[in-house]
Design an enzyme around this catalytic site. Sequence first.
Site, PDB file in Angstrom:
ATOM      1  N   ASN A  48       0.861  -1.178   0.000  1.00 26.24           N
ATOM      2  CA  ASN A  48       0.000   0.000   0.000  1.00 26.24           C
ATOM      3  C   ASN A  48       0.901   1.234   0.000  1.00 26.24           C
ATOM      4  OD1 ASN A  48      -1.777   2.201   0.915  1.00 26.24           O
ATOM      5  ND2 ASN A  48      -3.258   0.548   1.194  1.00 26.24           N
ATOM      6  N   ALA A  49       0.619   2.167  -0.869  1.00 25.85           N
ATOM      7  CA  ALA A  49       1.471   3.354  -1.037  1.00 25.85           C
ATOM      8  C   ALA A  49       1.133   4.485  -0.066  1.00 25.85           C
ATOM      9  CB  ALA A  49       1.365   3.864  -2.472  1.00 25.85           C
TER      10      ALA A  49
END
Length: 173
Positions: A48-49
């Site tokens: 997840n960024a």
Amino acid sequence: MTDLTSTPTPHSVGFPPIIGDHPEILILGSLPGIASLTQHQYYAHKQNAFWRMLEALFHIPANAEYAVRCEQVKSARLAIWDVCHSAYRPGSLDSAITHSTVIANDINGLLAQHPSIKLLAFNGNAAASVFKKHSQLIQPVSTVILPSTSPANASIPYAKKLERWSALLAFRD
């Protein structure tokens, strides 16, 4: 014997908000996924960024201990929460949320307690859609729908997401 207390069930219950004294931006996701529920952390999935995004925009080190990141979120006058307090969702995909089971968080109550919030920033279309279906703002506040930082949203490159997320900077004093 398996310890079932640490294994998330399809009926997921989210976390309390990360919020300091005078937040300006409330970032809203939909509901924590399996990795987040297992680790008891917002946006815990390694791909997840989200934390990389906050590092790029607000200088919150993505690899710092979770407690340190949370404190830095508060110092940056950000807040993090989810639209859903709880819902039935097998797996981590937002598309698997059973809308008839959604219990929404009290976003209006949070806004009343923190009138310094100028912007609701939805982390993805799903969060905005769940909000629209299950909540209604009772006071005016700006909103923006940002590209999801989820690894399931791989069709949008990180650089393009970062460009869109940089709109948050305009809402800071």
